[in-house]
Motif scaffolding. Structure first.
Motif, mmCIF file in Angstrom:
data_model
loop_
_atom_site.group_PDB
_atom_site.id
_atom_site.type_symbol
_atom_site.label_atom_id
_atom_site.label_comp_id
_atom_site.label_asym_id
_atom_site.label_seq_id
_atom_site.Cartn_x
_atom_site.Cartn_y
_atom_site.Cartn_z
ATOM 1 N N HIS A 15 3.375 0.173 14.540
ATOM 2 C CA HIS A 15 2.237 -0.625 14.079
ATOM 3 C C HIS A 15 2.026 -0.472 12.575
ATOM 4 O O HIS A 15 1.697 -1.438 11.877
ATOM 5 C CB HIS A 15 0.961 -0.207 14.822
ATOM 6 N N LEU A 16 2.211 0.748 12.060
ATOM 7 C CA LEU A 16 2.048 0.969 10.624
ATOM 8 C C LEU A 16 3.037 0.131 9.823
ATOM 9 O O LEU A 16 2.692 -0.444 8.785
ATOM 10 C CB LEU A 16 2.233 2.457 10.280
ATOM 11 N N GLY A 17 4.276 0.050 10.325
ATOM 12 C CA GLY A 17 5.292 -0.763 9.653
ATOM 13 C C GLY A 17 4.871 -2.223 9.580
ATOM 14 O O GLY A 17 5.028 -2.878 8.539
ATOM 15 N N ARG A 18 4.292 -2.721 10.667
ATOM 16 C CA ARG A 18 3.826 -4.119 10.693
ATOM 17 C C ARG A 18 2.631 -4.316 9.760
ATOM 18 O O ARG A 18 2.511 -5.344 9.091
ATOM 19 C CB ARG A 18 3.455 -4.504 12.120
ATOM 20 N N ILE A 19 1.728 -3.319 9.731
ATOM 21 C CA ILE A 19 0.556 -3.394 8.850
ATOM 22 C C ILE A 19 1.005 -3.434 7.390
ATOM 23 O O ILE A 19 0.525 -4.244 6.605
ATOM 24 C CB ILE A 19 -0.378 -2.177 9.081
ATOM 25 N N TYR A 20 1.953 -2.553 7.040
ATOM 26 C CA TYR A 20 2.470 -2.523 5.668
ATOM 27 C C TYR A 20 3.063 -3.883 5.282
ATOM 28 O O TYR A 20 2.827 -4.393 4.186
ATOM 29 C CB TYR A 20 3.546 -1.447 5.509
ATOM 30 N N ASP A 21 3.847 -4.463 6.194
ATOM 31 C CA ASP A 21 4.483 -5.757 5.914
ATOM 32 C C ASP A 21 3.436 -6.853 5.688
ATOM 33 O O ASP A 21 3.543 -7.648 4.757
ATOM 34 C CB ASP A 21 5.397 -6.167 7.075
ATOM 35 N N LYS A 22 2.433 -6.882 6.558
ATOM 36 C CA LYS A 22 1.414 -7.928 6.464
ATOM 37 C C LYS A 22 0.555 -7.797 5.207
ATOM 38 O O LYS A 22 0.127 -8.800 4.622
ATOM 39 C CB LYS A 22 0.511 -7.895 7.707
ATOM 40 N N LEU A 23 0.312 -6.544 4.796
ATOM 41 C CA LEU A 23 -0.548 -6.327 3.627
ATOM 42 C C LEU A 23 0.244 -6.250 2.320
ATOM 43 O O LEU A 23 -0.345 -6.197 1.240
ATOM 44 C CB LEU A 23 -1.373 -5.040 3.797
#
Length: 208
Positions: free
Chosen positions: A181-189
């Motif tokens: 989830h952190l990887g996805r959050i980083y990508d989105k932000l």
């Protein structure tokens, strides 16, 4: 002859206030009726003096900051607050405008622009420094990233300073799931650090 615009200066640097006082003194239709060195003092003086405009710095040292002082003063509905600051980050601009600031001016502006902004603020009209207006427009054109409920949960835990293991325990999921989830959050932000994610999330108002 119309009455001069009555203003209250709020800046925690006495030298800055003295400079503004001297500068504004050259304008016959603008009158400084008080000076405040803190947010609390500005709120108290605004209540007592009822100026037309409060010229408000954002960073005020100890006590409440300029945003909170703006919120309390603007809540009266009778006094306009014109922010005058060196800070032009998205977060500062958003917080000040949401707190009720009538305008947002940078200290790098020319004196004539400041005088015009004070007169506009006294009439309830908005004035933004060009760099600030550009940021506001860019922000409006850029859609906020969409995070899932789980990603928002993790972001909330991240803002509390928790590590992956503690986040996993708090949300009853595995550490591997947290990392995904952190990887996805980083990508989105558009960030690559935990601190960056929290900072951008706050600027984008994804966190309270």
């Amino acid at each position: 002859m119309t009455a001069p615009v009555r203003i209250l200066l709020c800046d925690d640097h006495a030298v800055v206030r003295a400079g503004l006082l001297a500068l504004i003194g050259s304008e016959p239709d603008i009158e400084v009726v008080g000076e405040a060195g803190s947010g609390e003092e500005a709120v108290a003086l605004a209540t007592r003096l009822a100026p037309d405009v409060v010229l408000m710095d954002l960073q005020l040292g100890k006590g409440i900051d300029g945003v909170e002082a703006t919120r309390r003063i603007a809540a009266t509905g009778t006094v306009h607050v014109l922010v005058l600051t060196t800070y032009d980050t998205d977060a500062d601009i958003t917080r000040a405008i949401e707190a009720g600031a009538t305008g947002y001016l940078l200290k790098a502006e020319r004196p004539e622009e400041l005088f015009a902004a004070i007169r506009a603020a006294a009439q309830g009209r908005t004035t933004l420094s060009p760099p600030v207006a550009d940021r506001v427009m860019a922000r409006m054109r850029t859609p906020r990233p969409t995070l899932t409920d789980r990603e928002l949960d993790i972001l909330g835990q991240l803002s509390r300073g928790l590590g992956n293991r503690d986040i996993a325990r708090a949300l009853f999921i595995s550490e591997a799931t947290v990392k995904t989830h952190l990887g996805r959050i980083y990508d989105k932000l558009g960030v690559d650090t935990r601190a960056g994610a929290v900072s951008v999330a706050k600027e984008q108002r994804l966190l309270p």
